[in-house]
Design a protein around this motif. Structure first.
Motif, PDB file in Angstrom:
ATOM      1  N   LEU A  99     -32.537 -11.032  12.936  1.00 35.45           N
ATOM      2  CA  LEU A  99     -31.963 -12.318  13.304  1.00 35.45           C
ATOM      3  C   LEU A  99     -31.003 -12.775  12.223  1.00 35.45           C
ATOM      4  N   GLN A 100     -29.810 -13.195  12.632  1.00 34.55           N
ATOM      5  CA  GLN A 100     -28.786 -13.556  11.673  1.00 34.55           C
ATOM      6  C   GLN A 100     -28.318 -14.986  11.875  1.00 34.55           C
ATOM      7  N   MET A 101     -27.953 -15.609  10.760  1.00 34.51           N
ATOM      8  CA  MET A 101     -27.337 -16.915  10.804  1.00 34.51           C
ATOM      9  C   MET A 101     -25.837 -16.746  10.988  1.00 34.51           C
ATOM     10  N   PRO A 102     -25.174 -17.732  11.597  1.00 34.88           N
ATOM     11  CA  PRO A 102     -23.721 -17.617  11.778  1.00 34.88           C
ATOM     12  C   PRO A 102     -22.990 -17.767  10.451  1.00 34.88           C
ATOM     13  N   SER A 103     -21.758 -17.307  10.433  1.00 44.03           N
ATOM     14  CA  SER A 103     -20.899 -17.511   9.267  1.00 44.03           C
ATOM     15  C   SER A 103     -19.456 -17.549   9.741  1.00 44.03           C
ATOM     16  N   GLY A 104     -18.605 -18.223   8.968  1.00 42.41           N
ATOM     17  CA  GLY A 104     -17.186 -18.230   9.262  1.00 42.41           C
ATOM     18  C   GLY A 104     -16.784 -19.217  10.342  1.00 42.41           C
ATOM     19  N   SER A 105     -15.809 -18.803  11.167  1.00 46.60           N
ATOM     20  CA  SER A 105     -15.240 -19.652  12.207  1.00 46.60           C
ATOM     21  C   SER A 105     -15.622 -19.105  13.576  1.00 46.60           C
ATOM     22  N   GLY A 106     -15.996 -20.008  14.482  1.00 46.76           N
ATOM     23  CA  GLY A 106     -16.515 -19.567  15.769  1.00 46.76           C
ATOM     24  C   GLY A 106     -15.829 -20.206  16.956  1.00 46.76           C
TER      25      GLY A 106
ATOM     26  N   GLU B 191     -15.767 -17.580  31.906  1.00 48.56           N
ATOM     27  CA  GLU B 191     -14.436 -17.130  32.285  1.00 48.56           C
ATOM     28  C   GLU B 191     -13.713 -16.399  31.150  1.00 48.56           C
ATOM     29  N   MET B 192     -14.245 -16.500  29.925  1.00 51.98           N
ATOM     30  CA  MET B 192     -13.654 -15.784  28.791  1.00 51.98           C
ATOM     31  C   MET B 192     -14.257 -14.396  28.605  1.00 51.98           C
ATOM     32  N   LEU B 193     -15.296 -14.097  29.348  1.00 47.55           N
ATOM     33  CA  LEU B 193     -16.100 -12.917  29.058  1.00 47.55           C
ATOM     34  C   LEU B 193     -15.284 -11.618  29.141  1.00 47.55           C
ATOM     35  N   GLY B 194     -14.516 -11.467  30.220  1.00 45.92           N
ATOM     36  CA  GLY B 194     -13.753 -10.238  30.385  1.00 45.92           C
ATOM     37  C   GLY B 194     -12.792  -9.979  29.242  1.00 45.92           C
ATOM     38  N   GLU B 195     -12.119 -11.043  28.797  1.00 42.13           N
ATOM     39  CA  GLU B 195     -11.158 -10.904  27.703  1.00 42.13           C
ATOM     40  C   GLU B 195     -11.861 -10.536  26.397  1.00 42.13           C
ATOM     41  N   MET B 196     -13.038 -11.141  26.157  1.00 45.56           N
ATOM     42  CA  MET B 196     -13.773 -10.850  24.927  1.00 45.56           C
ATOM     43  C   MET B 196     -14.318  -9.423  24.924  1.00 45.56           C
ATOM     44  N   LEU B 197     -14.667  -8.918  26.118  1.00 46.91           N
ATOM     45  CA  LEU B 197     -15.163  -7.550  26.197  1.00 46.91           C
ATOM     46  C   LEU B 197     -14.066  -6.540  25.863  1.00 46.91           C
ATOM     47  N   GLN B 198     -12.822  -6.887  26.189  1.00 49.69           N
ATOM     48  CA  GLN B 198     -11.706  -5.986  25.884  1.00 49.69           C
ATOM     49  C   GLN B 198     -11.375  -5.987  24.397  1.00 49.69           C
ATOM     50  N   LYS B 199     -11.280  -7.194  23.825  1.00 49.07           N
ATOM     51  CA  LYS B 199     -10.971  -7.269  22.399  1.00 49.07           C
ATOM     52  C   LYS B 199     -11.297  -8.657  21.862  1.00 49.07           C
ATOM     53  N   LYS B 200     -12.198  -8.714  20.905  1.00 45.50           N
ATOM     54  CA  LYS B 200     -12.532  -9.980  20.265  1.00 45.50           C
ATOM     55  C   LYS B 200     -11.405 -10.389  19.329  1.00 45.50           C
ATOM     56  N   PRO B 201     -10.942 -11.652  19.417  1.00 45.38           N
ATOM     57  CA  PRO B 201      -9.922 -12.099  18.454  1.00 45.38           C
ATOM     58  C   PRO B 201     -10.434 -11.944  17.026  1.00 45.38           C
ATOM     59  N   SER B 202      -9.583 -11.473  16.155  1.00 47.34           N
ATOM     60  CA  SER B 202     -10.009 -11.148  14.790  1.00 47.34           C
ATOM     61  C   SER B 202     -10.444 -12.370  13.997  1.00 47.34           C
ATOM     62  N   ASN B 203      -9.953 -13.556  14.392  1.00 51.88           N
ATOM     63  CA  ASN B 203     -10.325 -14.754  13.628  1.00 51.88           C
ATOM     64  C   ASN B 203     -11.571 -15.445  14.159  1.00 51.88           C
ATOM     65  N   VAL B 204     -12.209 -14.876  15.160  1.00 58.20           N
ATOM     66  CA  VAL B 204     -13.482 -15.419  15.676  1.00 58.20           C
ATOM     67  C   VAL B 204     -14.627 -14.622  15.060  1.00 58.20           C
ATOM     68  N   ASP B 205     -15.409 -15.292  14.221  1.00 60.56           N
ATOM     69  CA  ASP B 205     -16.520 -14.611  13.544  1.00 60.56           C
ATOM     70  C   ASP B 205     -17.821 -14.690  14.329  1.00 60.56           C
TER      71      ASP B 205
END
Length: 280
Positions: A4-11, A17-31
């Motif tokens: 189990l991990q705690m979050p870090s960075g920017s989220g 409706e974002m799921l398909g896009e995130m499955l293809q490629k997660k934006p690099s600035n989303v931690d």
């Protein structure tokens, strides 16, 4: 992730409706991502598998909608058990909810203010402890926006701090809600921010709002983050240190390249002020 991990960075708050896009490629600035368990628990099959593929790769937190921690109704134990199963299935440590209620003899589909009283502090704290016993994790409560304070005996900050202390739970620091409430209820946002207990902060939210009038702001999550809220986030980092922070956008959602510009702005503040802390 094996533990189990705690979050870090920017989220970023993840909507279906974002799921398909995130499955293809997660934006690099989303931690890390945030999901509402209620929006995923009813679904199995393809949707569940897609979410699982993301939670196996990236950090996730959850932000619930219907726990109704301050409700006069009995705590929905069966629902909390379902949340526990969801958290375990996806290896998620953080379950956050609103310091408010949304049911009283039935679901009200809105977040109602808990009376700011000592009696309510004890009542909420007891229910928080019940939830924590079931989910086997600390519950994290968000300071919420509100538009009336029925039966008020304590200030908002006194009430919030008392609940956190009495229940021994964490804080989801919503910067936009502080700003909204400061305008609607006529207090100093920076004073409120500084009075929050640093050691309780688990992560933060930032979002947009709608200016209904000079003295009335509606917390919508449907617009760009306003300049005074960015300024308050910067002050939060300066005073409490840099903490994980997530952008909420629930409607009027722009293209991902536009949306993540605000995530990048969170990250830039974190890097700038985190560096200042290290060199101090």
């Amino acid at each position: 992730m094996n533990s189990l991990q705690m979050p870090s960075g920017s989220g970023l708050g993840l909507r279906r409706e974002m799921l398909g896009e995130m499955l293809q490629k997660k934006p690099s600035n989303v931690d890390f991502f945030e999901v509402a368990p209620e929006n995923w628990i009813p679904f199995g099959g393809k949707l569940a598998k897609q979410l699982k593929s993301l939670t196996e790769q990236y950090q996730f937190v959850t932000h619930g909608l219907s726990l109704s921690i301050g409700s006069p109704d009995p705590l929905d134990i069966e629902f909390v058990k379902k949340v526990k199963l969801f958290l375990d299935e996806h290896n998620i440590k953080v379950y956050s909810e609103h310091l408010s209620y949304c049911s009283a003899g039935g679901h009200m589909y809105d977040l109602m203010p808990i009376p700011f009283t000592s009696e309510a502090v004890n009542y909420v704290a007891d229910r928080v402890k019940q939830v924590q016993d079931i989910i086997e994790r600390p519950l994290v409560l968000e300071n919420v926006s509100y538009y009336a304070a029925p039966g008020q005996q304590l200030s908002e900050i006194e009430f919030t701090k008392a609940v956190l202390e009495e229940s021994n739970c964490g804080l989801l620091l919503d910067v936009n809600n502080i700003y909204v409430n400061s305008i609607n209820h006529g207090y100093d946002a920076l004073d409120y921010l500084k009075a929050l207990p640093t050691e309780r902060i688990i992560y933060g939210h930032i979002a947009g709002h709608f200016n209904e009038a000079e003295d009335l702001i509606v917390d919508t999550h449907g617009a760009d983050v306003a300049a005074p809220v960015w300024e308050l986030l910067e002050q939060a980092y300066r005073f409490h240190g840099v903490f994980p922070t997530l952008l909420e956008r629930d409607f009027n959602i722009p293209e991902m390249s536009i949306l993540t510009q605000e995530v990048e702005r969170i990250r830039s503040y974190q890097h700038e002020l985190g560096g200042m802390e290290q060199s101090a």
